[in-house]
Each structure stands twice: as C-alpha cells, then as structure tokens.
Design a protein around this motif. Structure first.
Motif, PDB file in Angstrom:
ATOM      1  N   LYS A   1      17.325  14.247 -23.448  1.00 48.89           N
ATOM      2  CA  LYS A   1      18.697  14.431 -23.957  1.00 48.89           C
ATOM      3  C   LYS A   1      19.394  15.541 -23.172  1.00 48.89           C
ATOM      4  CE  LYS A   1      21.018  15.582 -28.350  1.00 48.89           C
ATOM      5  NZ  LYS A   1      20.782  16.111 -29.696  1.00 48.89           N
TER       6      LYS A   1
ATOM      7  N   HIS B   1      31.391  -1.968 -22.913  1.00 42.87           N
ATOM      8  CA  HIS B   1      30.576  -1.615 -21.743  1.00 42.87           C
ATOM      9  C   HIS B   1      30.566  -0.093 -21.528  1.00 42.87           C
ATOM     10  CE1 HIS B   1      28.934  -3.324 -17.702  1.00 42.87           C
ATOM     11  NE2 HIS B   1      28.208  -2.328 -18.165  1.00 42.87           N
ATOM     12  N   GLU B   2      30.526   0.625 -22.650  1.00 42.42           N
ATOM     13  CA  GLU B   2      30.457   2.089 -22.580  1.00 42.42           C
ATOM     14  C   GLU B   2      29.084   2.522 -22.060  1.00 42.42           C
ATOM     15  OE1 GLU B   2      33.171   3.957 -23.578  1.00 42.42           O
ATOM     16  OE2 GLU B   2      32.201   5.820 -22.962  1.00 42.42           O
TER      17      GLU B   2
ATOM     18  N   GLY C   1      22.778   8.863 -18.292  1.00 37.97           N
ATOM     19  CA  GLY C   1      24.142   8.903 -18.820  1.00 37.97           C
ATOM     20  C   GLY C   1      24.716   7.532 -19.143  1.00 37.97           C
ATOM     21  N   ARG C   2      23.874   6.489 -19.045  1.00 40.84           N
ATOM     22  CA  ARG C   2      24.371   5.129 -19.292  1.00 40.84           C
ATOM     23  C   ARG C   2      23.586   4.440 -20.415  1.00 40.84           C
ATOM     24  NH1 ARG C   2      28.787   3.871 -17.744  1.00 40.84           N
ATOM     25  NH2 ARG C   2      28.372   1.771 -16.963  1.00 40.84           N
TER      26      ARG C   2
ATOM     27  N   LEU D   1      29.655  -0.468 -28.505  1.00 37.96           N
ATOM     28  CA  LEU D   1      29.201   0.171 -27.264  1.00 37.96           C
ATOM     29  C   LEU D   1      28.915  -0.879 -26.190  1.00 37.96           C
ATOM     30  CD1 LEU D   1      26.877   2.877 -28.842  1.00 37.96           C
ATOM     31  CD2 LEU D   1      28.853   3.356 -27.383  1.00 37.96           C
TER      32      LEU D   1
ATOM     33  N   PHE E   1      21.150  10.287 -22.167  1.00 38.39           N
ATOM     34  CA  PHE E   1      21.822   9.475 -23.189  1.00 38.39           C
ATOM     35  C   PHE E   1      23.336   9.716 -23.194  1.00 38.39           C
ATOM     36  CE2 PHE E   1      17.568  10.662 -24.902  1.00 38.39           C
ATOM     37  CZ  PHE E   1      16.952   9.455 -24.589  1.00 38.39           C
ATOM     38  N   ARG E   2      24.057   8.640 -23.157  1.00 41.08           N
ATOM     39  CA  ARG E   2      25.520   8.710 -23.272  1.00 41.08           C
ATOM     40  C   ARG E   2      25.918   8.898 -24.729  1.00 41.08           C
ATOM     41  NH1 ARG E   2      30.350  10.136 -22.463  1.00 41.08           N
ATOM     42  NH2 ARG E   2      32.007   8.594 -22.637  1.00 41.08           N
ATOM     43  N   SER E   3      25.156   8.270 -25.618  1.00 38.25           N
ATOM     44  CA  SER E   3      25.470   8.414 -27.039  1.00 38.25           C
ATOM     45  C   SER E   3      24.217   8.151 -27.873  1.00 38.25           C
ATOM     46  CB  SER E   3      26.607   7.462 -27.430  1.00 38.25           C
ATOM     47  OG  SER E   3      26.184   6.449 -28.272  1.00 38.25           O
ATOM     48  N   LEU E   4      24.260   8.640 -29.091  1.00 40.71           N
ATOM     49  CA  LEU E   4      23.185   8.369 -30.053  1.00 40.71           C
ATOM     50  C   LEU E   4      23.849   7.626 -31.206  1.00 40.71           C
ATOM     51  CD1 LEU E   4      21.596  11.955 -30.037  1.00 40.71           C
ATOM     52  CD2 LEU E   4      20.889   9.994 -28.677  1.00 40.71           C
TER      53      LEU E   4
END
Lengths: 306, 399
Positions: free
Chosen positions: B238, B260-261, B189-190, B256, B243-246
C-alpha cells in the motif's frame, strides 16, 4: 365572561406561574434527565469497552484486551486522523463562511438575492449524501472531466492521480455539504447586530478592520460557536465522503466504528467512541485554558442579551 | 344536575360495555382471520433470509414449477449482521430458512439455531444424487460432521482485469499470477483491493504461501502472527503505491471497472458481467489464476424453530429446489455461479428450449468452476480466528 373577570383571571394565573421556571427544581430536573439519557448510556459504553467478543458474543470478563487491540491494530490512528480532519475542516469552513455571512447580512441589500442564496444553501440538506458525493468520482477521477480537460488542452500529459482517492478529495468533498451549517448561525447573529454600532464605530474613527475585529467579531461569537458545533459534531461521524472519495486510504472514525459493528465487535466500537470523547474533552480543556485570558467562556453569550 | 350526571354515567357505562364487546368481537374476528391467513401461508409460503445473490431474479418461475411462494429478506455478506439477526434479533421466530456463506453452521449448529438436515425426508428427493463434493464439505457440516446445510451456489473468486492493459490473452484463458494484483511494478497504482479482511487477507496469504514467502498453515484461519505477516506485506504494498483504491461495495466494483479507473480488481464475478454489459462483451475478464481462489459455497439452513411450525414439508421442498436443474440453470445464466447438479441444469435448459449459446454457457460455467475448484482454498467466514484476522487487517487499513 366580562373583561373584568378575564383580566383578574390573567392576573391570577401570572401570579401563580410567574416563578415557575425560576424555582429550584428546574436545574436538578435537567441534571437528572440528562444523567439518565446521556451519562448512564455513556457509562455503559465505557464499561463495554473493557469486555471482549468471542464467537459473536460479549464475554463479560473485564480486561484491557480491547484497549490493547485498539492500539495494536492502529484503530486509534483513525480516531486521531478524524479529529485532525475535523479541526482543519471546521477552521476552513469558518474562514470561508464568515466573510460570506457578513456580506450576506450587511452588504447584500437585495431581499430577492438574499432569499435566493439562502434557498440555494439549503440544497445540501435535501440531497442524499451518497448521490451528491458519487458525482465527484466522475469529475475528479483519472478519466474524469477535470483530467480530460487538462490533458486535452495540453496542460498535463498524465492524469492527476491525487484528485481522487486521497485526503485532498475527502477535504474537498466535505467543504460544500458542511458550508451551510457554518454560514447560517453566523449569518443570523450578524443580522441581529444593530447597524448603529457599526456607524458609531465609523464615526469614532475606527478603520474597517478595527470595526471587524472589535465590534463585529465579538458580537458574532455566539453564531461562530454555534456554527462550529453544528459543523464539527456531524463531521466527527462523517463516512460518505471518506468512503467514496478517500478510496479506502482515509480511514476515519465513522467507517472504523462501522467496520467493528459489522463484525459485532461492540467493545471495540465502544472503546473507539470513548477514545474520541476523551480526545474532545482534552481539546476543549486546552481551548478553555488557552482563551482564559480573554475572559470567561460564558462571556461569549453576554452579547445575546443586547 | 345529579339526575343528569347519573344518566350520563349510565350512558358512559353502556358505551364502555358496548365498546368492550365490540372490541372483543373485533379481536376475536381478527385473530381468526390471522390464524386462517397464517394457516394458508403455511401451506404455500416459505420465508427465507440471507444473501441476495442466492435469489432467483424472478421467483415466479419457482412458484409455477413447485407451487411454493418465497418471501425473501435479503442481506449483504457481512457475517456480523447475519449473526446478530439470527442470534440477537431471533429471526428464527419469523423465518424458516437462512442462506449464507458456508461456515456459520460451526457456530449456529451446535448452539441450537440450525436444525440438522433430515437426509431421508421425502421432499428432499435430490439429496442422494447430489455429489458429496458439494454436500459433504466443511462449508455445510460442523466440526463433528453433523450436516446442517444444503448446497445452494458456489464459485471461486479471483479478480477482474482488462487483458489489453496487462498484455494478457484476450480470450481470458491465461492463468494470471496474483503478483499482478499485489506485487508488480507493471500494475502499480492500477489495482483496487477489497477492503474486507474476509476476502483480501486470505487471498494475500495464499499468494505469500504459494510462493514460499510466508509459512501459513491455513490461510482462511490464520493465527495472529500469520495474519500480522500478511497485513505487514499488504501495508508495504500500500505504501509502495500498488493500490489505486480500496473498495468496499459491489457497486464500487462495477463503477471502478466501467470507468476503467483501474486495470485489476479482486471482486465478485457478477461485477465483471455488469461491467461488460456497459463496456461490451469480453472487455473485462475474470481471472483464472496461478495460485488459487477464494472458494465459497452458500448453504441453506433450516432454523430449529421452523421445526415447530406446520410447513416443514414445504421447507424441505424449498431446500430440494436449490438442488434442481431449474434453479441451477437460472443461477448460472444470471450470475455465472455454479452449484450442485449442474448436469440437471444443462438438461433443464435443453428440455426447455434455451438457445444453444446459453446451453454452451452453462456447460462452460460447470467446466470453469470445476477447473477453479482444483486449486486452494475455501474461505471461512466464521473461522475461529476471525476476530484476530480482522484486527490485524485493520493495521493494513490504517497504514
């Protein structure tokens, strides 16, 4: 030129052109033009969906390979997901916009307030979509304003992750930009409803809800249909909100077609578009069948003659 | 009435004659000016099209040193867009050189869009002293060994990370395993993964191949079955919430990191530089990795249509410039990218009074890239199996 000559000239012109738009050629002309500028490109698109790309060039051998890959790669899911989100958001926009439009048209009496609100509603049209959307990242993010406040006030110990990069974020991001496209047509139609109808309804003993459902709502249908179309159609191609707020997890049709186009996969993009058009046609057919008992779809526009 | 009409007709005819004569003179004069301008432009201007990062941030430096003017049209790293512009939009009519990820020559060379490099051209005087490691690679030659490209810049892409977030050495010299990016509960998640199949799919494949979890012959040119295994693994991760984001764009990479997302992100090295400009020096590190890197090199290719123009010598002088110390020093300083003849870059910096810190950084860039280039693998943007790799990656994106 004397008045007499002028009058006779006007009468002559009227006689000559009065039947101009009621003649038989108008509809066929419209159909021919429409076929040329819409149907023919659509057919070419359908044809392209049966070709494939090799080494960045279209191979003109008809096959179902592109359609197979559409299913196998899961690209079709993005089309279905898009339709689902579009329908949900159109419904939400209507539920929020209708009471607001009704209030603005019939309850709000101050002309200044009306003017200010209408001006405010136009703001989304003037702001670049990317600029207005990227702001939400700083607000909804893990280290954003909302999570900061929630954690500082002790409401939460951990940041709420789903505020950003989620379907919630995409729905939320879509809400404001597409609100005016639903409000304006409904507001305009409700404004045209004669107040005497509402007074007559009240005089005849109808409750407020009865007046709403039996008078206002039927007379607003042209605006509701227009608002639905103006909201739904651009939503089908929306890409800014899913790209910026979905974090890549809400893969919609626009970005999917864009990804195919970036790889020069014209047949894939064509197949995706055809797939969506087919879904829309099916959806409209179901809608027409389901509402047939309420009368012909053309009846909706009878109210406009009043 | 008739007389009057006749006079008017004559007058109109004369007017038309006059207008036509004026028009012809104007067109002729315009054409002459255009030819003169064109001839003048041919003497000093070279028109380039390609990835923006190949540009100097200030081309006037080059103008002073070699007397040429560069008119550059930038594009992003989308190979489809590049191919469309070269093939369908026929940009060779207007542009002399094209700069893109090595590999496009496999298609555009044999099809007659790229011209072979004339290696003994007098203006290409740095060609002989340029290392074969940079010029004789698959990134610049087609399958038959024909040389179409001149090396411009190169790097080995990995991921940026916050050392303190993953318990790594803050000096950034640790080799970090790709499992931290792809397969770790510690970082779940990071992580942000690039949405592009071109970058992420082979990187995931290289991780799986290195650890013996998938039998993949060429991670940069996977078969459908191999690409499916990779997409399935990525889709599982996934779903597991790795993954926090793609992300999709360079600006997103910077944002990002600077917000520090996320703690780790596979990105371009300049994104970590930009983030450190905001967060402070060495806050974000660009990883040395255990398994390998997405190694790439940009080539400069001359269009065959440019051979018919009268500025071929200037084009070759421009191609030569990409191998000079001046270009090398500025690219390394501004973007952290390496390239051929890094020794000339260091020499240029020393001779032109650059600070010792900058000179040390150039030396470090050379050392860093050499170290990374010892490990696999080279990316192939125009791989023969690119279409099927992209299709399979869609399964991950839609999972």
């Amino acid at each position: 030129m004397s008045d007499k000559v002028q009058k006779s000239l006007i009468v002559g012109l009227r006689a000559r052109y009065s039947n101009l738009f009621s003649r038989d050629w108008v509809i066929p002309t419209f159909i021919v033009v429409w076929v040329i500028i819409v149907i023919v490109p659509l057919l070419i698109m359908v044809a392209h969906s049966f070709f494939e790309m090799k080494q960045y060039r279209v191979v003109y051998d008809a096959s179902f390979k592109t359609w197979d890959s559409l299913i196998d790669s899961g690209r079709w899911i993005s089309a279905v997901r898009t339709l689902r989100i579009v329908l949900v958001m159109t419904a939400i926009e209507f539920l929020v916009a209708f009471p607001f439009a009704l209030w603005l048209a019939k309850v709000c009496k101050s002309k200044v307030t009306k003017a200010v609100i209408i001006t405010l509603l136009t703001i989304p049209f003037f702001v670049d979509p990317s600029s207005r959307t990227i702001i939400w990242r700083a607000i909804l993010g893990r280290n954003g304003i909302i999570n900061f406040v929630l954690m500082e006030t002790g409401v939460n110990n951990e940041p709420i992750e789903w505020l950003l990069f989620s379907e919630f974020a995409v729905h939320f991001g879509i809400l404001a930009p597409y609100f005016p496209t639903m409000v304006f047509p409904i507001f305009l139609v409700i404004t045209l409803i004669d107040d005497e109808y509402l007074e007559a309804s009240r005089d005849l003993g109808a409750s407020k809800l009865q007046t709403l459902f039996r008078i206002i709502l039927p007379l607003s249908l042209p605006g509701i249909v227009a608002g639905g179309v103006f909201t739904m159609v651009p939503l089908m191609a929306t890409w800014v909100e899913p790209e910026m707020l979905g974090g890549g997890f809400v893969n919609l049709l626009g970005p999917s077609v864009d990804a195919a186009m970036r790889e020069l996969k014209y047949p894939t993009a064509a197949a995706l578009s055809v797939f969506v058009i087919a879904l829309l046609v099916i959806f409209l057919a179901v809608l027409i069948l389901a509402t047939r008992r309420l009368g012909s779809i053309g009846d909706i526009f009878h109210t406009m003659k009043r | 009435m008739t007389e009057s009409t006749g006079r008017n007709d004559v007058s109109r005819r004369e007017l038309l004659k006059g207008a036509a004569a004026t028009g012809i003179v104007a067109v002729a004069a315009g054409s002459a000016i255009a030819r003169a301008t064109s001839a003048h432009a041919a003497s000093t201007t070279v028109k380039g099209y390609g990835v923006t990062t190949s540009q100097l941030k200030d081309w006037s430096i080059m103008e002073k040193s070699i007397g040429l003017k560069m008119e550059f049209t930038g594009t992003n790293a989308d190979i489809g867009v590049f191919m469309r512009d070269v093939i369908s939009n026929d940009l060779g009519e207007t542009h002399d050189i094209f700069i893109f990820d090595g590999g496009t020559e496999d298609i555009l060379g044999p099809q007659g869009y790229y011209a072979e490099v004339i290696e003994d051209h007098p203006e290409l005087n740095l060609w002989a002293r340029t290392s074969d490691n940079w010029k004789r690679t698959d990134l610049l030659q087609d399958d038959s060994g024909k040389q179409y490209g001149v090396p411009v810049i190169g790097n080995a892409d990995s991921f940026g990370y916050f050392p303190e977030s993953i318990g790594a050495n803050p000096n950034g010299l640790d080799e970090i395993g790709w499992h931290m990016m792809l397969d770790s509960d510690e970082t779940k998640g990071r992580v942000s993964l690039d949405r592009s199949w071109l970058l992420s799919s082979p990187e995931v494949a290289n991780y799986l191949k290195y650890h013996g979890r998938a039998d993949i012959k060429d991670v940069a040119n996977m078969t459908g079955e191999e690409a499916r295994i990779v997409a399935d693994f990525a889709a599982d991760r996934k779903r597991a919430g790795q993954f926090r984001s793609l992300h999709a764009a360079f600006e997103e990479q910077v944002q990002l990191l600077s917000n520090h997302e996320i703690d780790l992100i596979n990105c371009w090295e300049p994104a970590t530089k930009e983030a450190n400009n905001i967060l402070g020096p060495n806050t974000v590190m660009y990883a040395f990795t255990v398994e390998g890197y997405y190694k790439w090199g940009h080539g400069a290719y001359m269009h065959t249509k440019a051979l018919e123009r009268d500025n071929v010598d200037n084009i070759y002088r421009m191609l030569n410039y990409y191998m000079t110390g001046e270009y090398r020093a500025y690219q390394a300083d501004q973007r952290g990218y390496a390239g051929p003849n890094m020794d000339l870059g260091i020499k240029y910096a020393e001779e032109n009074g650059w600070s010792q810190e900058k000179i040390d950084n150039l030396k470090w860039t050379e050392k860093k890239v050499n170290k990374k280039f010892e490990k696999p693998f080279f990316g192939k943007p125009a791989a023969p199996n690119a279409a099927v790799m992209e299709e399979e990656w869609q399964r991950f994106l839609n999972a």
